[in-house]
Enzyme design. Structure first.
Site, short mmCIF file in Angstrom:
data_model
loop_
_atom_site.label_atom_id
_atom_site.label_comp_id
_atom_site.label_asym_id
_atom_site.label_seq_id
_atom_site.Cartn_x
_atom_site.Cartn_y
_atom_site.Cartn_z
N PRO A 319 0.83 -1.21 0.00
CA PRO A 319 0.00 0.00 0.00
C PRO A 319 0.86 1.25 0.00
O PRO A 319 2.00 1.24 0.46
CB PRO A 319 -0.81 -0.12 1.30
CG PRO A 319 0.01 -1.02 2.17
CD PRO A 319 0.71 -1.97 1.25
N GLY A 320 0.30 2.34 -0.51
CA GLY A 320 1.02 3.60 -0.54
C GLY A 320 1.18 4.12 -1.94
O GLY A 320 0.80 3.46 -2.92
N MET A 324 8.65 6.28 -7.89
CA MET A 324 9.10 6.70 -9.22
C MET A 324 10.35 5.94 -9.66
O MET A 324 10.69 5.93 -10.83
CB MET A 324 9.38 8.20 -9.22
CG MET A 324 8.13 9.05 -9.08
SD MET A 324 8.46 10.82 -9.21
CE MET A 324 9.06 11.15 -7.56
N LYS A 339 11.65 -4.79 -2.57
CA LYS A 339 11.80 -3.59 -3.40
C LYS A 339 12.64 -3.91 -4.63
O LYS A 339 13.76 -4.43 -4.52
CB LYS A 339 12.45 -2.47 -2.59
CG LYS A 339 11.73 -2.17 -1.27
CD LYS A 339 12.39 -1.06 -0.48
CE LYS A 339 12.13 0.30 -1.07
NZ LYS A 339 12.55 1.39 -0.15
N ASP A 374 17.30 -1.02 7.85
CA ASP A 374 18.31 -1.92 7.31
C ASP A 374 17.72 -2.68 6.13
O ASP A 374 16.51 -2.90 6.04
CB ASP A 374 18.77 -2.90 8.39
CG ASP A 374 20.09 -3.58 8.03
OD1 ASP A 374 20.72 -3.18 7.04
OD2 ASP A 374 20.47 -4.52 8.75
#
Length: 572
Positions: A319-320, A324, A339, A374
């Site tokens: 979520p969020g 970019m 990520k 971290d």
């Protein structure tokens, strides 16, 4: 047909190289006390970074030595490795750091082979060691039984944990510690004749602090016990406070902190001791917290695999606001985000893929002061297609096709980072009450200031790039624009030359690539005028170039600014 090669000798050499790494690790770690006593604050930061780099250096040395001695024909023949592994198992059976030696074997194997060849027959996907138990009795502890005389016991502790540098005011500190301890615990505890204090024999060192760590317990209850100690240069050692709250101790061991230096003869035993004190902390975080970050990565991966095998959870987009530069997905029941770098960045982002990778790796080596999450970096992770929500997989394939690939019934993630999942600050503020908003905004400002004190400038300081932890702390987690504070040129906006200048769409002054104008922060950071007003009341100094320039001057003078990982209310 059996392959004739020196499996025992190869396994022995891998283990010898592991012993070399462990000795070099100990050499850096064991100087923690001396650095603290001599107030060598910059040397402490340098040693911390050197210890992190050491693992990769030693693995590379081990790989190269093996290739020189045995050649590619043997070492790159995958059929040889089941025998090497079996011999290695026999050689580590009686070791007290066997779990670390398994991870070391995996690292050497992975330095030679593609991740496509990972299997339990050739390496330790699953451990052959017994599971850690929080109930194992640690050997390196000191036990104290107050028997109603807490003052005498605290005095004995202060004597047992003395440094070469004398105390600044031992009597004052002991009175304060006893007062806080009695205030923090129920009245009956300090009077209980069965009360016991159990402390780890070695202190833990990090940045400008030394920590006595243990627990205080009765037959029915227990509390963590941490006594931070400071070296007030020229004055002496100060026992700063006493901490018995599990949440506060958890923050000290947070994933947002640099790693401790602590002498441990038997790492698994110390981790078991930590699990007594912090039962909510995952074993991967505990290993990482004392510098064994590769073991932490191993434990994390094994926990992830187990979670996927034993739950119905599926990966979904986090979520969020969509990033970019990075795309982020998560697993609902597993407190982690994954990520990935997008193939194409937003035109407003003036960075490339290599720069983003460098900046994410930078975070491993800097003082995170409790304000940077971290990360663990992974290559070639494979997950079942069935473990992805269709919308999540479609988005990953759309924005990062160079990194995400479907191969049959598996999804290959070629490169990613993992971080602890947090609530994005902008989302948190949407549902927070008035007091929570004020607290979060205040901590947001403190986070920026503490990062700056550690010579870190976040770059993109938008609310969406900060998260709120379960303890309510605000932490930065988006690193594509992070840089050293001393590399930024903080400027005041020059006075307009003519009235028309203020109406112009273009600035009337020159702007170099590293120029930053703090006066512009309010309108960039806050679209909500009420939040902007509240934040300005709390941290107006952040909007002045002088604030940032003052910190830069202190850092360039070699000062290591105090950032405490615990509350210091009431401490003189």
């Amino acid at each position: 047909m059996a392959i004739d090669f020196p499996a025992v000798a190869i396994a022995r050499q891998i283990l010898d190289r592991f012993d070399d790494y462990r000795e070099r690790f100990r050499e850096i770690t064991n100087l923690g006390r001396e650095r603290f006593e001599k107030a060598q604050w910059q040397e402490i930061q340098e040693a911390s970074a050197a210890r992190i780099q050491l693992y990769k250096i030693c693995v590379t040395e081990a790989r190269d030595a093996l290739l020189r001695q045995y050649g590619e024909d043997i070492l790159l023949n995958i059929e040889c490795w089941p025998q090497i592994k079996n011999s290695y198992i026999g050689q580590i059976d009686l070791r007290l750091d066997d779990e670390l030696s398994e991870t070391w074997f995996n690292s050497v194997f992975n330095s030679l082979f593609s991740h496509d060849l990972i299997s339990d027959s050739c390496m330790f996907v699953h451990s052959t060691r017994a599971a850690l138990s929080a109930h194992d009795a640690p050997m390196q502890i000191r036990t104290y039984r107050p028997e109603g005389d807490l003052a005498t016991t605290l005095h004995q502790i202060s004597e047992d944990y003395r440094f070469v540098v004398d105390y600044e005011d031992q009597s004052r500190d002991l009175q304060r510690l006893e007062k806080r301890l009695r205030a923090n615990l129920p009245d009956w505890v300090c009077k209980d004749p069965e009360l016991c204090i159990e402390l780890y024999s070695s202190r833990l060192y990090r940045n400008k602090g030394a920590y006595i760590l243990g627990r205080i317990y009765t037959q029915d209850e227990q509390w963590p016990l941490v006594i931070p100690m400071l070296n007030r240069e020229g004055l002496g050692i100060c026992m700063d406070t006493v901490i018995t709250d599990e949440a506060e101790v958890s923050i000290i061991f947070s994933f947002t902190r640099s790693y401790f230096m602590v002498r441990v003869a038997y790492p698994a035993e110390f981790i078991s001791f930590l699990r007594r004190i912090l039962p909510r902390k995952h074993v991967s975080e505990l290993y990482t917290s004392i510098g064994f970050y590769k073991q932490g990565k191993t434990e994390f991966y094994r926990a992830l695999v187990k979670h996927l095998e034993t739950t119905e959870d599926k990966f979904m987009m986090a979520p969020g606001v969509r990033g970019m530069v990075m795309t982020v997905f998560t697993l609902p029941g597993f407190n982690t985000v994954f990520k990935l770098i997008k193939d194409r960045f937003s035109p407003s982002k003036m960075v490339d893929r290599a720069t983003v990778i460098d900046r994410y790796r930078l975070v491993k080596y800097v003082d995170r002061v409790g304000r940077l999450a971290d990360t663990q970096e992974f290559a070639d992770l494979r997950f079942p297609v069935a473990k992805f929500e269709p919308e999540c997989l479609a988005e990953l394939l759309e924005v990062a096709p160079a990194t995400v690939e479907v191969q049959g019934d598996e999804v290959l993630i070629r490169h990613c980072w993992t971080e602890r999942r947090m609530t994005p600050l902008n989302i948190y503020l949407e549902t927070a009450n008035e007091q929570q908003i004020i607290d979060a905004l205040d901590d947001y400002g403190l986070a920026i200031k503490q990062l700056a004190a550690a010579n870190i400038f976040p770059g993109d300081m938008l609310l969406k790039n900060f998260g709120v932890t379960r303890h309510g702390r605000v932490v930065f987690y988006d690193y594509d624009e992070i840089t050293y504070l001393t590399e930024i040129n903080f400027r005041r906006i020059p006075e307009p030359r003519y009235p028309e200048d203020e109406m112009s769409a273009e600035p009337w002054y020159s702007v170099a690539p590293n120029d930053v104008f703090p006066e512009e922060f309010p309108r960039f950071l806050f679209t909500d005028h009420q939040l902007r007003k509240q934040f300005k009341e709390l941290h107006a100094d952040l909007f002045t170039a002088e604030f940032w320039q003052g910190l830069q001057a202190a850092i360039r003078e070699g000062k290591v600014i105090d950032v405490f990982p615990y509350k210091r209310k009431g401490i003189e």
